[in-house]
Design a protein around this motif. Structure first.
Motif: not given
Length: 320
Positions: A139-143, A161-164, A154-157
């Motif tokens: 999400x958002x440039x993650x590794x 929470x640990x959704x993704x 990632x809409x609900x990130x």
């Protein structure tokens, strides 16, 4: 009395560490204040520092099923480095590399600077911020790369929470610590204690405001992000504020040459290609606006809304 480190055998690690840490340059307070002392930190060292010092742990689902929750192979494109991904036997940079600007003018070298470009700087910071806020995810440039076991885009990130995520930074300061002690401990873990007093003061004030306005957990994530963009996190030098305003750069003079540009739009599959170019007039065969309107139905663009494009010699003399 004489103190001996190691066992006098070649390659002894204790002797090696002692030789480095007890060297005159390593113990010199004068050199610590020299702006040319120290070095840039390699991107991979910064990322590893964040993972280890902030106590990264894989989430239970991934530990129990042994699914891969490590940094993705594509991280080289984000930070410019990755373990076991050296492109040649000569490492990631040349030892004699000297970047443009003040360092080059002073005849100083900065080998690690060869890995530091605008894309890798942004990739490193985005990845670290994503790790702090959302855990190890894409999400958002993650590794990591997209994870089919987490699904979604990632809409609900969120930071709660640990959704993704397949792992989280588990560092938690002691309950008895004041905000000043928390910032000091973070500075020790992330910058080796080199974070300057001005930065500590500013981060503490923002930490206190975030903690009272939201939560201590949100304040901790903010402090981690602020330290991650400090000069001390990106180098091994001591920093001091000069108090001087940054010099303004004169804007470049506009050119009188004709200008052309190529605009490249990447929508990751979200483009309705059949509504990009639409038959309008002068069509032959089955290709016509009426046929387009019949096939597309409710999503067809009205003919009056189409901007005419003259296309002589094509299936239609005019598209829109």
């Amino acid at each position: 009395s004489t103190i001996t480190y190691g066992n006098n055998e070649y390659g002894n690690l204790a002797a090696l560490v002692a030789a480095v840490l007890l060297d005159r340059e390593a113990r010199s307070l004068v050199l610590d204040l020299d702006s040319s002392k120290g070095s840039l930190r390699e991107p991979l060292l910064k990322v590893t520092n964040m993972f280890r010092s902030m106590e990264y742990e894989g989430l239970e689902f991934y530990r129990s099923t042994r699914l891969d929750h490590s940094i993705s192979e594509g991280v080289t494109n984000k930070i410019g480095q990755m373990a076991h991904d050296i492109k040649s036997v000569f490492s990631f940079f040349r030892r004699e590399y000297s970047p443009n600007g003040p360092l080059g003018e002073a005849k100083l070298t900065a080998p690690e600077g060869q890995r530091i470009t605008t894309p890798t700087v942004l990739g490193t910071i985005n990845g670290i911020f994503s790790l702090i806020k959302f855990g190890l995810s894409y999400c958002y440039g993650g590794f990591t790369s997209w994870n089919p076991h987490r699904g979604g885009w990632c809409g609900h990130a969120s930071e709660e929470n640990d959704n993704y995520a397949s792992g989280r930074l588990m560092y938690t300061p002691q309950d008895t610590y004041t905000s000043e002690e928390i910032i000091d401990e973070l500075a020790t873990l992330l910058t080796g204690g080199r974070l300057n007093s001005e930065s500590r003061k500013m981060i503490k004030e923002l930490y206190d405001a975030k903690s009272s306005g939201e939560s201590p957990e949100a304040a901790l994530r903010l402090a981690q992000q602020l330290i991650a963009v400090s000069p001390e996190f990106h180098s091994t030098s001591l920093m001091q504020f000069s108090g001087e305003a940054r010099k303004e750069v004169d804007p470049p003079l506009p050119s009188d040459r004709p200008y052309k540009s190529v605009v490249f739009i990447l929508l990751s599959g979200g483009i309705d290609s059949f509504n990009v170019i639409v038959p309008r007039n002068g069509c032959t065969g089955v290709t016509s606006y009426d046929h387009y309107q019949t096939v597309r139905g409710a999503v067809a663009i009205s003919k009056g809304s189409l901007l005419p494009i003259s296309t002589p010699g094509q299936t239609c003399s005019e598209f829109g």
